[in-house]
Design a protein around this motif. Sequence first.
Motif, PDB file in Angstrom:
ATOM      1  N   GLY A  69       0.641  -1.152   0.020  1.00 46.95           N
ATOM      2  CA  GLY A  69       0.133  -0.007  -0.034  1.00 46.95           C
ATOM      3  C   GLY A  69       0.770   1.127   0.022  1.00 46.95           C
ATOM      4  O   GLY A  69       0.489   2.063  -0.584  1.00 46.95           O
ATOM      5  N   HIS A  70       1.846   1.286   0.859  1.00 46.82           N
ATOM      6  CA  HIS A  70       2.833   2.406   0.791  1.00 46.82           C
ATOM      7  C   HIS A  70       3.362   2.645  -0.640  1.00 46.82           C
ATOM      8  O   HIS A  70       3.513   3.890  -1.041  1.00 46.82           O
ATOM      9  CB  HIS A  70       3.813   2.333   2.041  1.00 46.82           C
ATOM     10  N   ALA A  73       0.961   4.063  -3.073  1.00 44.17           N
ATOM     11  CA  ALA A  73       0.556   5.403  -2.860  1.00 44.17           C
ATOM     12  C   ALA A  73       1.780   6.191  -3.042  1.00 44.17           C
ATOM     13  O   ALA A  73       1.516   7.456  -3.731  1.00 44.17           O
ATOM     14  CB  ALA A  73       0.033   5.509  -1.320  1.00 44.17           C
ATOM     15  N   VAL A  80      -5.324   5.617  -2.488  1.00 42.15           N
ATOM     16  CA  VAL A  80      -4.877   4.258  -2.243  1.00 42.15           C
ATOM     17  C   VAL A  80      -5.258   4.107  -0.686  1.00 42.15           C
ATOM     18  O   VAL A  80      -4.869   4.815   0.016  1.00 42.15           O
ATOM     19  CB  VAL A  80      -3.492   3.810  -2.405  1.00 42.15           C
ATOM     20  N   ALA A  82      -5.720   1.012   2.408  1.00 37.45           N
ATOM     21  CA  ALA A  82      -5.397  -0.178   3.036  1.00 37.45           C
ATOM     22  C   ALA A  82      -6.496  -0.505   4.039  1.00 37.45           C
ATOM     23  O   ALA A  82      -6.553   0.166   4.882  1.00 37.45           O
ATOM     24  CB  ALA A  82      -4.122  -0.419   3.574  1.00 37.45           C
ATOM     25  N   ARG A 126      -4.280   8.806   7.585  1.00 37.33           N
ATOM     26  CA  ARG A 126      -3.097   9.062   6.331  1.00 37.33           C
ATOM     27  C   ARG A 126      -2.013   9.171   6.689  1.00 37.33           C
ATOM     28  O   ARG A 126      -1.352   9.886   7.610  1.00 37.33           O
ATOM     29  CB  ARG A 126      -3.411  10.393   5.697  1.00 37.33           C
ATOM     30  N   SER A 129       3.191   8.591   3.062  1.00 37.33           N
ATOM     31  CA  SER A 129       3.428   8.074   1.729  1.00 37.33           C
ATOM     32  C   SER A 129       2.265   8.528   1.001  1.00 37.33           C
ATOM     33  O   SER A 129       2.264   8.519  -0.025  1.00 37.33           O
ATOM     34  CB  SER A 129       3.658   6.359   1.877  1.00 37.33           C
ATOM     35  N   LEU A 131      -0.780   6.711   1.627  1.00 38.73           N
ATOM     36  CA  LEU A 131      -1.521   5.715   1.912  1.00 38.73           C
ATOM     37  C   LEU A 131      -2.457   6.131   3.092  1.00 38.73           C
ATOM     38  O   LEU A 131      -2.128   6.825   4.033  1.00 38.73           O
ATOM     39  CB  LEU A 131      -0.688   4.432   2.264  1.00 38.73           C
ATOM     40  N   GLU A 132      -3.771   5.865   2.762  1.00 34.39           N
ATOM     41  CA  GLU A 132      -4.679   5.922   3.867  1.00 34.39           C
ATOM     42  C   GLU A 132      -5.023   4.536   4.502  1.00 34.39           C
ATOM     43  O   GLU A 132      -5.271   3.543   3.816  1.00 34.39           O
ATOM     44  CB  GLU A 132      -6.147   6.644   3.480  1.00 34.39           C
ATOM     45  N   TYR A 168     -11.783   5.311  -3.866  1.00 35.01           N
ATOM     46  CA  TYR A 168     -10.250   5.057  -3.703  1.00 35.01           C
ATOM     47  C   TYR A 168      -9.864   4.139  -5.213  1.00 35.01           C
ATOM     48  O   TYR A 168     -10.697   3.268  -5.675  1.00 35.01           O
ATOM     49  CB  TYR A 168      -9.880   4.416  -2.732  1.00 35.01           C
TER      50      TYR A 168
END
Length: 317
Positions: A69-70, A73, A80, A82, A126, A129, A131-132, A168
Amino acid sequence: MRRVESVVGRDSGGWRRIAQVVVGGGGVRSDGSEIDEARARAVFSGSRRIVVLGCTGGAGQSTTALMLGHTLARHRDDKVIAVDANTGGETMTSRVTPETPETLASLLAGLDHVGGYLSMRGYTTRTASGLEVIGADTDADAERRMSDRTLFSDHRLGQAIHLLDRHYKLTVVDPAAALAARVLPYADQLVLVVPASEEAAEAVAMTYEWLDGHGCADLRRRAVMVVNGVSRRSMSDVEQAEAVARGRCRAIVRVPWEDDLAPGGAGIVDPGQLRAAGRRAYLALAGVVVAGFAAQSVRVSEEELASDPPGTRIGER
């Protein structure tokens, strides 16, 4: 499986050729990470869901889901997310700094009140990176709530996934064992994680048998296998696991051992602080995952899944 792309072979030193991607099909061989990055950034239509499953306990399922995910993103302009649908102490949630007390369970309970992105954002953390993360329920009662078919009903899960699709581009799901079979029908891409250990080959074989026995043979054939925690000492075990997987999945990615990502390692993980070998391996994984979306068949809609009688999600369709 007709081609091997070295991911870490660009470096001199101890990690040379530790991380590899084994990919079917044609294409151009690259000795740099630019092809991996181009793949990770590739444009595709619609939204996509990635489900990450460990072939055995301690494989690194949650770590792989978080790092994938990181990486996605960081290298994409899309939103993006996760979803930590796991329980216990070693979850994705334990490796990020939470911005909200909200969890997956509270999102499911409040679905009817979530409209636009701002209200959705109230349920997410959040990271640096981009990524949420939707956090896990990690209290003592979490497993009981997860088995509650009123709150975690198939219909409710389908509604939640449809909501995430609206906001997303990519959703990475890290499910508990109790939810795995129920989220697989929503997966556009399956990532299987196996540890670089002596039980790896047997774990791969049993996982493939389970997937095939539950009507997921096509998903298994399109899966990406991650061999996690690779070192020189584990290479014989790694090769045995890959021998079982070769020809039965779409790609294999080796990820080198990282002290910070090991159980009991650093709590909050900054992906930028990983060694070059690890960063390149996760970039290769992201690239292979995104590259698979272009050839993907039409997705079964949530409405069709929700209309199935109970018990027909996997294996009885």
